[in-house]
Design a protein around this motif. Sequence first.
Motif, PDB file in Angstrom:
ATOM      1  N   ALA A 158       0.848  -1.300   0.043  1.00 22.78           N
ATOM      2  CA  ALA A 158       0.157   0.001   0.075  1.00 22.78           C
ATOM      3  C   ALA A 158       0.920   1.315  -0.025  1.00 22.78           C
ATOM      4  N   ASP A 159       0.599   2.340  -0.921  1.00 19.24           N
ATOM      5  CA  ASP A 159       1.144   3.355  -0.799  1.00 19.24           C
ATOM      6  C   ASP A 159       0.701   4.618  -0.154  1.00 19.24           C
ATOM      7  N   ARG A 160      -0.606   4.690   0.149  1.00 12.21           N
ATOM      8  CA  ARG A 160      -1.150   5.889   0.501  1.00 12.21           C
ATOM      9  C   ARG A 160      -2.317   5.500   1.405  1.00 12.21           C
ATOM     10  N   TYR A 161      -2.731   6.518   2.201  1.00  9.60           N
ATOM     11  CA  TYR A 161      -3.660   6.195   3.261  1.00  9.60           C
ATOM     12  C   TYR A 161      -4.636   7.332   3.520  1.00  9.60           C
ATOM     13  N   LEU A 162      -5.749   7.172   3.353  1.00 13.71           N
ATOM     14  CA  LEU A 162      -6.950   8.433   3.773  1.00 13.71           C
ATOM     15  C   LEU A 162      -7.391   8.219   4.870  1.00 13.71           C
ATOM     16  N   LEU A 163      -7.209   9.119   5.795  1.00 11.73           N
ATOM     17  CA  LEU A 163      -8.040   8.918   7.099  1.00 11.73           C
ATOM     18  C   LEU A 163      -8.537  10.217   7.622  1.00 11.73           C
ATOM     19  N   ALA A 199       2.097   8.020   2.092  1.00 12.53           N
ATOM     20  CA  ALA A 199       1.594   9.287   1.758  1.00 12.53           C
ATOM     21  C   ALA A 199       0.031   9.509   2.432  1.00 12.53           C
ATOM     22  N   VAL A 200      -0.169  10.535   3.099  1.00 13.99           N
ATOM     23  CA  VAL A 200      -1.021  10.423   4.217  1.00 13.99           C
ATOM     24  C   VAL A 200      -2.186  11.360   3.794  1.00 13.99           C
ATOM     25  N   GLY A 201      -3.593  11.113   3.938  1.00 11.59           N
ATOM     26  CA  GLY A 201      -4.666  12.057   3.682  1.00 11.59           C
ATOM     27  C   GLY A 201      -5.185  12.295   4.802  1.00 11.59           C
ATOM     28  N   ALA A 202      -5.496  13.535   5.174  1.00 12.62           N
ATOM     29  CA  ALA A 202      -6.453  13.933   6.325  1.00 12.62           C
ATOM     30  C   ALA A 202      -7.728  14.922   5.751  1.00 12.62           C
ATOM     31  N   GLY A 203      -8.743  15.270   6.703  1.00 17.18           N
ATOM     32  CA  GLY A 203      -9.475  16.121   5.945  1.00 17.18           C
ATOM     33  C   GLY A 203     -10.715  16.140   6.929  1.00 17.18           C
ATOM     34  N   PHE A 204     -11.544  17.115   6.585  1.00 13.95           N
ATOM     35  CA  PHE A 204     -12.819  17.191   7.239  1.00 13.95           C
ATOM     36  C   PHE A 204     -14.033  17.653   6.450  1.00 13.95           C
ATOM     37  N   PHE A 226       0.716  19.732  10.189  1.00 14.72           N
ATOM     38  CA  PHE A 226       0.574  18.200   9.785  1.00 14.72           C
ATOM     39  C   PHE A 226       1.137  18.064   8.360  1.00 14.72           C
ATOM     40  N   ARG A 227       0.735  18.874   7.544  1.00 17.33           N
ATOM     41  CA  ARG A 227       1.211  18.920   6.186  1.00 17.33           C
ATOM     42  C   ARG A 227       0.828  17.550   5.475  1.00 17.33           C
ATOM     43  N   PRO A 228      -0.210  17.075   5.465  1.00 15.11           N
ATOM     44  CA  PRO A 228      -0.523  15.887   4.832  1.00 15.11           C
ATOM     45  C   PRO A 228      -0.192  16.041   3.296  1.00 15.11           C
ATOM     46  N   ASP A 229      -0.290  14.779   2.737  1.00 18.46           N
ATOM     47  CA  ASP A 229       0.068  14.941   1.183  1.00 18.46           C
ATOM     48  C   ASP A 229      -1.347  15.008   0.531  1.00 18.46           C
ATOM     49  N   CYS A 264      -3.694  27.488  -1.033  1.00 12.24           N
ATOM     50  CA  CYS A 264      -2.670  28.461  -0.825  1.00 12.24           C
ATOM     51  C   CYS A 264      -1.535  28.293   0.271  1.00 12.24           C
ATOM     52  N   MET A 265      -2.108  27.301   1.251  1.00 14.69           N
ATOM     53  CA  MET A 265      -1.537  26.912   2.424  1.00 14.69           C
ATOM     54  C   MET A 265      -0.464  25.941   2.244  1.00 14.69           C
ATOM     55  N   LEU A 266      -1.025  24.772   1.212  1.00 17.26           N
ATOM     56  CA  LEU A 266      -0.259  23.591   1.027  1.00 17.26           C
ATOM     57  C   LEU A 266       0.084  23.709  -0.483  1.00 17.26           C
ATOM     58  N   PRO A 267       0.910  24.557  -1.233  1.00 18.69           N
ATOM     59  CA  PRO A 267       0.744  24.703  -2.297  1.00 18.69           C
ATOM     60  C   PRO A 267       0.945  23.154  -3.338  1.00 18.69           C
ATOM     61  N   ASP A 268       1.517  22.132  -2.923  1.00 22.46           N
ATOM     62  CA  ASP A 268       1.692  20.998  -3.726  1.00 22.46           C
ATOM     63  C   ASP A 268       0.676  19.843  -3.249  1.00 22.46           C
ATOM     64  N   VAL A 269      -0.188  20.077  -2.233  1.00 21.80           N
ATOM     65  CA  VAL A 269      -1.069  19.278  -1.736  1.00 21.80           C
ATOM     66  C   VAL A 269      -1.805  18.406  -2.956  1.00 21.80           C
ATOM     67  N   LEU A 270      -2.328  17.335  -2.851  1.00 14.82           N
ATOM     68  CA  LEU A 270      -3.340  16.535  -3.609  1.00 14.82           C
ATOM     69  C   LEU A 270      -4.570  16.957  -2.934  1.00 14.82           C
TER      70      LEU A 270
END
Length: 356
Positions: A158-163, A199-204, A226-229, A264-270
């Motif tokens: 597994a490469d990435r994880y969304l939580l 590569a980690v994904g967060a969110g709300f 935290f600077r998630p990916d 604007c906060m995390l320019p390269d975020v996915l």
Amino acid sequence: MDETLFSIIDTLSTTHSLSTEQYEYLVTHRSDEGAKLLQVRAAAIRDAIYGKDVFVRGLIEFSNICKNDCYYCGIRKSNPNLSHYRLTEAQIMYCCKSGYDLGFRTFVLQSGEDGHFTDDVLSDLVRRIKIEYPDCAITLSVGERPYESYARLKEAGADRYLLRHETATKAHYEKLHPPEMSFDHRMQCLRDLRKLGYAVGAGFMVGSPYQTPGDLARDFKFLEEFRPDMVGIGPFIPHRDTPFKDMEAGTLEDTLYYLSILRCMLPDVLLPATTALGTIHPLGREMGIQYGANVIMPNLSPVTVRKMYELYDGKICMDDEGAACSRCLDLRLEKIGHRIVVDRGDRKIQTEEVLL
Ligand code: 5AD
Ligand code: FES
């Protein structure tokens, strides 16, 4: 004209950092002009790194069985009207094949917290997909698990994880979840995933019940630090069979504004333009892209089970095969001057110099 607002937007889009108080000011003092300026900045920052390319992720909702009882979620354990399903390994492999043929190079395996998928079962599945599609990334979105379990899944390929963290404010977290669930544990899971090299994904959810401007400001500050990916945000949409059925939905305007803040906060975020955004407005996902998003996650689950993975009412794309969604999205994005690319769509990590 609100000078303070403009100067905060300027600071955010040049230094990519604000204080919690400044984030709160952005949230509470939005104006049409301010939102427009932020959108322009967000789109320029996104374009400088990713151009007009939009990454696609094939979403495979492989089980709607969940041991949790989140108050907002349509597949919560105590929804009495839910018919349960769990895809077989063969069905999941078939979803991957159809996605691969459509040009998808990332598969997102998402499910409720279903006890059937032990580390053995899930890591076998991940290994099998990786053998068959070595050029693809695998993203897991299967909830909270022990560190050892995350480690085994990583080892399996597994490469990435969304939580999604759901909210960075403990007291708010406790209003959205039953007492068995813990804010501290969720945050620990995110740190564990990071430590293991995912590569980690967060969110709300935008406009989740009881969410205050202060809560949102803390979400932004948490994400900045935290600077998630990846960051997944979409409007809260009530589901008829949940305790929050009569609560107000989140709005289009708020979601678009927050997407611009995140870019604007995390320019390269996915940053995906989510299905929930496409659900509250027919052009929601296109607008999401125009406000800074650069990822779309079409559904690859078999049409026969889609209706059973209803996290919220009115979810779109219920009758369309993966192929139909894929064509539909190609056309939609083309209309706004973007294009879907055949690519794993890894984050393009930016050094400061490029942006300054
Ligand atoms: N409205 C919008 N988003 C929801 N999610 C769950 N229920 C809802 C809802 N009613 C989101 C949560 C979860 C993600 C998979 O879907 O943020 O993390
Ligand atoms: Fe699914 Fe348009 S994206 S039908």
